[in-house]
Structure formats: structure tokens, C-alpha cells
Scaffold this motif. Structure first.
Motif, short mmCIF file in Angstrom:
data_model
loop_
_atom_site.label_atom_id
_atom_site.label_comp_id
_atom_site.label_asym_id
_atom_site.label_seq_id
_atom_site.Cartn_x
_atom_site.Cartn_y
_atom_site.Cartn_z
N VAL A 50 0.81 -1.21 0.00
CA VAL A 50 0.00 0.00 0.00
C VAL A 50 0.85 1.26 0.00
N ASP A 51 2.13 1.14 0.26
CA ASP A 51 2.92 2.37 0.32
C ASP A 51 4.05 2.40 -0.70
N PHE A 52 5.08 1.51 -0.49
CA PHE A 52 6.22 1.58 -1.39
C PHE A 52 5.82 1.32 -2.84
N ARG A 53 4.97 0.32 -3.02
CA ARG A 53 4.53 0.00 -4.39
C ARG A 53 3.05 0.29 -4.55
N GLY A 54 2.61 1.42 -3.97
CA GLY A 54 1.19 1.73 -3.98
C GLY A 54 0.59 1.84 -5.36
N PHE A 55 1.37 2.37 -6.31
CA PHE A 55 0.81 2.51 -7.66
C PHE A 55 0.58 1.16 -8.32
N ASP A 56 1.46 0.20 -7.99
CA ASP A 56 1.25 -1.16 -8.52
C ASP A 56 -0.10 -1.68 -8.05
N THR A 57 -0.38 -1.43 -6.76
CA THR A 57 -1.63 -1.92 -6.22
C THR A 57 -2.82 -1.22 -6.86
N LEU A 58 -2.63 0.07 -7.13
CA LEU A 58 -3.69 0.80 -7.84
C LEU A 58 -3.94 0.15 -9.20
N GLY A 59 -2.84 -0.18 -9.90
CA GLY A 59 -3.00 -0.86 -11.20
C GLY A 59 -3.72 -2.19 -11.04
N GLU A 60 -3.39 -2.90 -9.98
CA GLU A 60 -4.01 -4.20 -9.73
C GLU A 60 -5.51 -4.04 -9.53
N ILE A 61 -5.87 -3.02 -8.75
CA ILE A 61 -7.29 -2.77 -8.50
C ILE A 61 -8.00 -2.44 -9.81
N THR A 62 -7.31 -1.66 -10.66
CA THR A 62 -7.90 -1.32 -11.95
C THR A 62 -8.17 -2.57 -12.76
N VAL A 63 -7.17 -3.46 -12.78
CA VAL A 63 -7.35 -4.71 -13.52
C VAL A 63 -8.57 -5.46 -12.99
N LEU A 64 -8.66 -5.53 -11.68
CA LEU A 64 -9.82 -6.22 -11.09
C LEU A 64 -11.13 -5.56 -11.52
N ALA A 65 -11.13 -4.21 -11.50
CA ALA A 65 -12.35 -3.50 -11.87
C ALA A 65 -12.73 -3.81 -13.31
N VAL A 66 -11.71 -3.79 -14.20
CA VAL A 66 -11.98 -4.08 -15.61
C VAL A 66 -12.53 -5.50 -15.76
N ALA A 67 -11.90 -6.44 -15.04
CA ALA A 67 -12.38 -7.82 -15.11
C ALA A 67 -13.82 -7.90 -14.63
N ALA A 68 -14.12 -7.14 -13.56
CA ALA A 68 -15.48 -7.19 -13.03
C ALA A 68 -16.48 -6.65 -14.04
N ILE A 69 -16.08 -5.54 -14.70
CA ILE A 69 -16.99 -5.00 -15.73
C ILE A 69 -17.17 -6.02 -16.83
N GLY A 70 -16.07 -6.67 -17.22
CA GLY A 70 -16.16 -7.69 -18.26
C GLY A 70 -17.09 -8.82 -17.86
N VAL A 71 -16.93 -9.29 -16.63
CA VAL A 71 -17.79 -10.37 -16.15
C VAL A 71 -19.25 -9.93 -16.16
N TYR A 72 -19.47 -8.74 -15.67
CA TYR A 72 -20.85 -8.25 -15.56
C TYR A 72 -21.48 -8.15 -16.95
N SER A 73 -20.72 -7.57 -17.89
CA SER A 73 -21.33 -7.38 -19.20
C SER A 73 -21.55 -8.72 -19.90
N LEU A 74 -20.63 -9.67 -19.69
CA LEU A 74 -20.84 -10.98 -20.32
C LEU A 74 -22.07 -11.66 -19.74
N VAL A 75 -22.26 -11.48 -18.47
CA VAL A 75 -23.42 -12.11 -17.83
C VAL A 75 -24.70 -11.45 -18.30
N LYS A 76 -24.67 -10.13 -18.42
CA LYS A 76 -25.87 -9.41 -18.78
C LYS A 76 -26.22 -9.54 -20.25
N LEU A 77 -25.18 -9.71 -21.06
CA LEU A 77 -25.40 -9.76 -22.51
C LEU A 77 -26.25 -10.98 -22.85
N GLY A 78 -27.24 -10.76 -23.68
CA GLY A 78 -28.06 -11.89 -24.10
C GLY A 78 -27.26 -12.82 -24.97
N SER A 79 -27.67 -14.06 -25.03
CA SER A 79 -26.97 -15.02 -25.88
C SER A 79 -27.18 -14.67 -27.34
#
Lengths: 785, 119
Positions: free
Chosen positions: A734-763
Motif C-alpha cells: 500500500v505504500d512503497f509500491r502503492g501505484f502497482d496496487t492501484l494498477g491491480e485494482i484497476t485490472v480487477l475492476a476491468v475484469a469485473a466490468i467484463g464479467v458483468y457485461s458478459l453475464v448481462k449480454l443476451g446469448s
């Protein structure tokens, strides 16, 4: 000097603009460039004649000992004048020949670029710069030969020329590197001084072979002669410029330029003399069976280039003198004949020598140019061609094995005389002519070239004394180390070479008169070419293509597992090589390090591996997911055992989440299915196990190495001081490599959006019949967790 | 500390299993293989960082820095990040293959080579 070389490239870029603005005056305006350069080079004539050699060094890649150094001596000057002089007429001529062509601007661009490359080639004193210009001439010639790019034959010929000369260029580069290795410099001027080192070097034979390969491809020597006649697909001005006057002489130039460096040895003579002789005879012989005007000229050009190589191979003062005169005479008359052939083609629509005739009255000016050139080609007194041929015969008579060489030279002379007449005389005076249209003299820009070139050939022949002192003698001096007095050839009265000259003229005349009849008989031999080097070229190309196709099909199979197997096997092989090279002993790695394992650790590892095996072998989804969860939990326990509580906690949490996710999403899928055969499974298992084995070894080897504790120490010292935290891992995250963690959180957020849209998207299956894509109502799917 | 031998075998086993599963034609097995490979890679880094028993990189309240032997915090931080990212990727992959299966009606990679939808 550098301006003079580079100006062609710059103006080449501007050429399309000039063509658009100048319209009908294009030829005269573009012609100003080469004539200006001609005047510039001609201004050096006095100094060169006085025996000076001018150097113009420009820094380029100085740390590598590579400079853009130019030199101007007799040899360079002769070529530079030939290039710019004939270039002028070619510029004039092209405007008429290609009038109205939509790509005329591009043509002039390539032509100027070629001219500049050629000038660079003959002026470079540095071998690397010379190589660069050499390849540039290959590339620009590719563009020019393939100018008529919509014809397949033109593209094919262009590619052939590029491949053959390009391959030769690579051989040349290798030769230059070897020369640098042997003598320690790329500068020709220095290499000349160190030539004794080179000649005694163990690399000498290899250098000679590679230089010869380069020169032979460029100058269309046997067995690479086939590309030159095929390159006749090019527009005629290009054939004139590249394939008669300048580019194909590049190889001859190189041999002449390097003869003070490499020449004069038995090896040099043993290679060059047979090569030149065979090429000379091949070209002369093959020219007899052609009917296409340009192909006749191309084959006689091959023969003439062979003669030049032969003369350089002899390496005596007289033979080099003969070479220079012959080369100049050939450039003049062959350039002129090509231009004439182009005019005839342009006016009548055919280049078939057998169909042409009676053009003399219709196009008198062209006819004059053609006659002058044909007479020079035949070697009639007092044309320059006569002098060239006399000197050639003289060299073969006084030189090595005259019994063998003189008849060969005479045979070639007969072909040059006869076939020159077939191109330059027959279309104008033969009684029969089968062609359509009303031929007449073309625009002045087109006829001025052949007429003037022919006249120059005559004038040089008449006044060869000044020509010798101004051009030929300096050129010979720059090819030979200790040049003595070079006599101006003069009338010797009746002697053997004059008799040979008269003989070849007579026989050439006979060949001309009997050509139609003779050709019929010789045509039987025409198919011999099918088994020649050209067939070898085709065969090699086919093989290469088949190899490429097979290789692509293997590597680009479109199957994920094939790609992976290739990647895995490569990695395994590389690692195995590294391990074998380092000579690791097995006992050090394993046996002595087994003692410390505690029972509970071994049990955890055993459970982990068992669960892994169960995961792999599971038939039902449920078993696989549960076993995977066990693996994850065991991994977490390992983290816990070895002092990583934070990691262990994360692993527990994540593993739980992912098991739930797998359950919810995938349990509705049918049972896990097996698609591959048992053989494929065995293959995959072997690949996978070998990869696992190599990883194990890798871990064992790496853990024997001492680690650098610097980074760990830094965090241990500064964690509290700088970041106010006692849990060092947390502080890092959270401190020395805080920006890395920020990037990690971003990746997670993008993955979550991806998961959500795939689930919501009709077949797709549901939506496609409903009309516009993405327009259908998105149906919430019940797969969301 | 010589317990690396045991973990080296574990890592090798996980790699072999993960790669074998990745090479399967079933897309579900492929995702399982990815999960196994993730574990394998994390353990690989962990082992290479050096194994220490019972010495987590935590400070006592009365210390101002870590003293003596302690587990290297750098690989631990790396692995922690890797676990979380790995989960994100895995979740996305799982939903994606579910979608593929629903749309294409197959889980065989060999049949999933075209970008066009066959009705």
C-alpha cells in the motif's frame, strides 16, 4: 561531392511534381539534372588527367570505422561520365517513350534514385558505403524493371533480378567483412596499401570466391546470366540505362576497382579468365537464336560483359586498357542500339527482328543512329568499337594461352558484329516487313540519343589520342599498382590482330546475310535453356516456396495446443541446454538436501499432489472443482507454514471465492468430455511431464544460489521509519509500491466490468434472428452469481 | 534450510498438471489448467525467494526494524498481487467460456476456430 551523389535521391522525390508541371517539356527539364552532373564531373578531367586522385571523406559511422568517403580517380570518373552522360539521353528519351503514362512521375523518381545509387557505387571508397549503394541499385532496378507492374512477366523478371543480384550482394557483404578481418580496414585506399596482407591471408580464397559471386550476379556472368535477358521486360529506356550502359557494368567496375587489392595472383586469373570466357561464349551463342530485338541485345551484352571480366582477369596493363576502351565503346553503341530498338518497337508495335524491314526511308534519323551504332558494334574502322575489338584481340594474343582464348574472342566478335547488324541494319534495309501502322521518326527527344551516342562513338574512334590521355589512361592507372607508360594504340600495319578483325567482320557479315536461314537450324537448340541455370532458379524458388508453406502450416496450425507444445518444447530445450552446460550434479541438488523435511510438510505436499492428480483425471465437473479447491487450500497452507501469513489469508479467501464461482457458473455444463485420442493424451502428458521435470530442476538449481538481500534489507529497515507500518508486506503493497496496487485494482475492476457485461449480454443464439445486431433486447441471463 | 526439494517437486507436479490441462481440447479443462498454472507460478516464485519457517516479516511492537532471520517480503508482496490478479482473470475466463458454450453449443476448441457464427 556528397551533394552530387545525393541530389539524385532528393530530385527523385520531386520528380512527380516536375512531371506534372512540365508536361511536354518533361524530358528536357529532367535531362538537366544528369547533364549538370556530367558537366560537374567533366570539370575534374584536367586534374584527373594530371594523375591526381581526389578524396572526399564525410563522417558517417565513425566508431565502426565506416565513413562516407568518396574518391574520384580515373576509373570513377570514366564510370561517372558514362552514367551521367547516357542518363541524359535516357531522361530525354523516356519522356517520349512513356508519354502520357500515368506513372511517369514515379518512373523518373526511380530513375533518379537509380542514377544516384550508381554514382554512389562508383565513387565510394569505403566498402560498406559501396555495399549500401550496390544494394540500392538492386532495389531501384527492381522498381524500374517491374515498372509495368500490371504485367505478371514484368513482376516476375523484376523479382528474379532482385533475388539474383540481392543474393550476390549478400555474398559481397560477407567478402567485405572478411576483407576487413584480414586487413583491418574498410577503406579501399588503405586496402590497396595492405594488399600483400590480404593476398597471403588464409581468407584470401574465400574472399575471392565471394567477391566473384557478387560481381557475377550483378554483371550477369555465367551461371547467373539468365536474369539479364529476362529483365528485358523493363521499359526500353530502363534496359538501355541499366542493362547495357551502367548497372550490369557494376560487377565489372567492382572487379576493376578491387584488382589492385586482390588481383594479380594465380587464383584470381584461374577464376576470372574461365568465367569471362564461358560467359562471353554463352552470350554470343544464345544471341544467335533470339528474334526479339531486345533479347538479342541482352545476350550480346552478356557476351560483352564476359569479355570485360576476361580482360580484367588477365590483369596486364594492355588487357585493362582494352577493357576500358571496350567498356566505353560498348556502353555507347549498345545504349544507342537499345534506344533504336525501343523506337522501332514504339513505332511498329513489334520487336521481332524477322518481321521488321524497310524502315530506312520512313525513319531516316533513327536509321542514322542505328547504322552508326551497328558499325561500331561490328568493329569497323574508324569507330571506337574497332579500337575496342583490336585491343581485345591483342590482349588474347599476347596473354595467357592465346591458342584457346583468341578463337573464343573472335567467335564472340563475329556474334557481336552479326547480331549488331541484325538489330541496327536489318529493320531498316531488309526487303520484307510485316507490321502494322505508319512508322515515322519520333520526337527529337527520342532520336537525339541514338544519333548523338553513335556520333560520339565515331568521334572517339577518330580522335582516340585525346580520349586516351584524358579518360582511358587515368582509368587504367587506378586499376593497376605500378603502371608503366601506357601507349596510345596506333596503326601497326598489317598484323595478326588486324587479320582477326577482318575475319570477324567478314564472318559477321556472313552471319548477317544468312541469319534467317541459320536461325531456323539453331532454333532446335533453343530448348537447351530449359535445363540451364534459369531452370535451377525456378526450381530453387519452388522449393523455397514449398518449404515456407510447409513451415507455416506447421507453426501456424491455428490450433492452440500445437502452438503451446511448440512453446513448451522450446522452453524445455533451452532450459535443458543451460542445465547441461552448467554441469549440475544430481546428488548436490537432491540427496543432501532431503534431511530437513518435516512430516507435516510432506503430508501437505502429498495431499496437494494427490488433489492435483484428481483434478486432472476428474470426469465430473464437481470432482474437478472440489479437487481444485483442495489444491488451492494446500497452497495456502504452504504459504502459512513458510512465514507468509498475509499471502495465505489472501489465498484462502480467493480460493473460496473462485470455487463458488466455478460451482455456480460451470456446474450446469455437461460432464467433462474427452476429445483427444489416447495417443494425443500420451504425447501431451510427455510434454507436460518433461516441462514439470525441468521446472523442478530449475527450482533446485536456483535455490542453491545465494540471494542478494539488499532489497529485503531496505524494506526491513525503512518499513517503520518511512511508512509507519510494522507489517512489511502490507507496507510494500500500500505504500512503497502503492501505484502497482492501484494498477491491480484497476485490472480487477476491468475484469469485473467484463464479467458483468458478459453475464448481462443476451446469448447470440437468442438475438440473431431478431434483426439488427446489438439491437435486440438484452435478456438478463440467470448465470449471475 | 533444505526443504526446497519437497517444494520443487510440488511445483514441478503442478506445472506438469497445469500444462497438461492447458493442452486439452475442452475449454473447461483449459481454464482449470490455467488455475493450476497460477498456483504453480506463485509457488515457484515463493520457493525461489527462499523458505523460512515461522519468521514472517512482521515487527514486534517494540522494534523499529526487522532483525535476524525473516522471510523475504518482496516475493510475498508479488505473490499477493499475483493471486488477486489471477482471480480476476479466472473469473473473466469462467464467465467467458460459459458464454461461449451457450452461444456455440460446444466446448471443443477445435470447433471454435472461426469467427463467424454458424447457425
Amino acid at each position: 561531392m556528397i551533394v552530387a551523389v545525393v541530389v539524385g535521391f532528393v530530385l527523385g522525390l520531386l520528380a512527380p511534381l516536375v512531371v506534372r508541371v512540365a508536361r511536354n517539356g518533361t524530358g528536357w527539364i529532367t535531362g538537366l539534372v544528369p547533364i549538370g552532373l556530367f558537366a560537374y564531373f567533366a570539370s575534374f578531367l584536367n586534374r584527373i588527367q594530371a594523375g591526381e586522385t581526389l578524396f572526399f571523406p564525410y563522417p558517417w559511422l565513425s566508431p565502426l570505422g565506416i565513413g562516407l568517403s568518396f574518391r574520384l580517380d580515373g576509373l570513377s570518373l570514366l564510370f561517372a561520365l558514362l552514367i551521367t552522360g547516357i542518363g541524359t539521353f535516357v531522361c530525354l528519351y523516356s519522356a517520349g517513350y512513356l508519354a502520357g503514362h500515368p506513372d511517369l512521375g514515379k518512373f523518373y523518381g526511380a530513375l533518379f534514385a537509380f542514377m544516384a545509387s550508381m554514382l554512389g557505387l562508383v565513387l565510394s571508397d569505403n566498402l560498406v558505403a559501396l555495399f549500401v549503394f550496390w544494394e540500392l541499385t538492386s532495389v531501384t532496378s527492381y522498381l524500374l524493371i517491374g515498372f509495368d507492374s500490371e504485367r505478371e512477366a514484368a513482376r516476375r523478371a523484376a523479382l528474379q533480378a532482385l533475388l539474383v543480384t540481392g543474393a550476390g550482394g549478400l555474398a559481397l557483404l560477407a567478402a567485405f567483412v572478411l576483407m576487413q578481418q584480414a586487413a583491418g580496414s574498410f577503406e579501399i585506399a588503405i586496402l590497396v596499401e595492405r594488399s600483400p596482407d590480404l593476398r597471403t591471408s588464409p581468407l584470401y580464397a574465400a574472399i575471392i570466391f565471394l567477391v566473384l559471386t557478387g560481381a557475377a550476379t550483378k554483371s550477369a556472368q555465367f551461371p547467373f546470366h539468365f536474369w539479364l535477358p529476362n529483365a528485358m521486360e523493363a521499359p526500353t529506356p530502363v534496359s538501355t540505362y541499366l542493362h547495357a550502359a551502367t548497372m550490369v557494368k557494376g560487377g565489372v567496375y567492382l572487379l576493376a576497382r578491387l584488382s589492385p587489392v586482390l588481383g594479380g595472383t594465380d587464383l584470381w586469373r584461374d577464376w576470372l579468365i574461365p568465367l569471362g570466357t564461358v560467359t562471353m561464349l554463352t552470350g554470343a551463342w544464345l544471341s544467335l537464336v533470339q528474334v526479339d530485338l531486345k533479347r538479342i541485345l541482352a545476350h550480346t551484352t552478356v557476351g560483352a560483359l564476359g569479355a570485360c571480366v576476361l580482360l580484367i582477369g588477365m590483369g596486364t596493363q594492355g588487357s585493362l586498357q582494352a577493357c576500358m576502351v571496350f567498356l566505353l565503346a560498348h556502353g555507347l553503341y549498345k545504349g544507342s542500339l537499345f534506344l533504336v530498338a525501343g523506337i522501332v518497337d514504339h513505332e511498329t508495335g513489334t520487336r521481332n527482328a524477322a518481321d521488321l524491314g524497310r524502315l530506312g526511308r520512313a525513319m531516316p534519323l533513327t536509321c542514322i543512329g542505328a547504322l552508326l551504332a551497328a558499325l561500331s558494334s561490328a568493329g569497323v574502322y574508324p569507330f571506337l568499337g574497332f579500337l575496342g575489338k583490336e585491343l581485345l584481340y591483342e590482349s588474347t594474343l599476347v596473354g595467357f594461352t592465346p591458342v584457346l582464348l583468341a578463337p573464343c574472342a573472335v567467335a564472340a566478335g563475329i556474334a557481336f558484329a552479326g547480331m549488331g547488324a541484325v538489330v541496327g541494319v536489318r529493320p531498316f534495309f531488309s526487303a520484307q516487313g510485316r507490321f502494322s501502322g505508319q512508322p515515322h521518326d519520333p520526337s527529337p527527344g527520342m532520336w537525339v540519343g541514338p544519333v548523338l551516342l553513335g556520333m560520339v562513338g565515331l568521334l572517339f574512334g577518330l580522335f582516340h589520342g585525346p580520349l586516351h590521355s584524358a579518360l582511358i589512361t587515368p582509368a587504367v592507372r587506378s586499376c593497376i599498382l605500378q603502371a608503366g607508360d601506357i601507349p596510345t594504340p596506333s596503326w601497326h600495319g598489317l598484323d595478326v590482330k588486324l587479320a582477326l578483325s577482318a575475319l570477324s567482320l567478314l564472318m559477321g557479315g556472313a552471319l548477317y546475310w544468312k541469319w534467317s536461314a541459320l536461325r531456323g537450324r539453331l532454333c532446335r537448340w533453343r530448348n537447351v535453356g530449359r535445363y540451364g541455370p534459369a531452370a535451377g532458379y525456378d526450381h530453387a524458388l519452388c522449393l523455397l516456396e514449398a518449404f515456407a508453406r510447409r513451415q507455416t502450416r506447421f507453426f501456424q496450425s491455428g490450433r492452440l495446443n500445437v502452438y503451446l507444445i511448440i512453446v513448451i518444447c522450446t522452453a524445455v530445450a533451452l532450459l535443458a541446454c543451460a542445465l547441461v552446460r552448467d554441469n549440475i550434479s544430481f546428488s548436490d541438488l537432491v540427496l543432501q538436501r532431503w534431511a530437513d523435511v518435516k512430516t507435516y510438510e510432506a503430508v501437505i505436499a502429498a495431499i496437494l499432489l494427490t488433489a492435483t492428480v484428481v483434478t486432472v483425471r476428474a470426469q465430473s465437473m464437481l470432482v474437478a472443482v472440489v479437487a481444485l479447491g483442495v489444491v488451492g487450500y494446500c497452497v495456502a497452507v504452504v504459504y502459512l507454514l513458510f512465514s507468509a501469513p498475509d499471502v495465505a489469508m489472501t489465498q484462502f479467501a480467493i480460493e473460496t471465492l473462485s470455487v463458488i464461482l466455478l460451482m455456480v457458473v460451470l456446474l450446469r455444463l455437461p460432464r467433462l468430455r474427452t476429445f483427444s485420442t489416447s495417443r494425443q493424451r500420451l504425447r501431451d502428458a510427455l510434454v507436460a511431464v518433461s516441462a514439470g521435470l525441468i521446472t523442478t530442476l530449475l527450482v533446485l538449481v536456483v535455490t542453491t544460489q545465494a540471494r542478494n538481500p539488499k532489497l529485503a534489507d531496505f524494506y526491513a529497515r525503512n518499513s517503520l521509519v518511512l511508512a509507519k507500518g510494522r507489517n512489511v508486506v502490507n507496507v510494500i503493497l500500500v505504500d512503497f509500491r502503492g501505484f502497482d496496487t492501484l494498477g491491480e485494482i484497476t485490472v480487477l475492476a476491468v475484469a469485473a466490468i467484463g464479467v458483468y457485461s458478459l453475464v448481462k449480454l443476451g446469448s447470440h443464439r437468442d438475438r440473431i434472428p431478431e434483426g439488427p445486431p446489438f439491437g435486440g433486447e438484452a435478456r438478463g441471463d440467470d448465470v449471475s452469481p | 534450510m533444505t526443504v526446497e526439494v519437497e517444494l520443487a517437486l510440488t511445483v514441478g507436479g503442478l506445472y506438469a498438471a497445469g500444462l497438461y490441462m492447458v493442452l486439452r481440447r475442452s475449454i473447461v479443462k483449459l481454464v482449470i489448467g490455467l488455475a493450476l498454472l497460477g498456483h504453480a507460478a506463485n509457488l515457484l516464485i515463493f520457493t525461489m525467494g527462499g523458505l523460512v519457517r515461522g519468521q514472517p516479516p512482521l515487527m514486534h511492537p517494540w522494534d523499529t526494524r526487522l532483525w535476524g532471520r525473516f522471510a523475504d517480503p518482496v516475493p510475498e508482496a508479488l505473490i499477493l498481487t499475483a493471486i488477486v490478479i489471477g482471480f480476476g482473470v479466472q473469473a473473466f475466463a469462467i464467465v467467458l467460456i460459459k458464454r461461449i458454450y451457450l452461444d456455440m453449443g460446444t466446448e471443443d476448441l477445435r470447433e471454435l476456430q472461426s469467427t463467424d457464427i454458424t447457425p
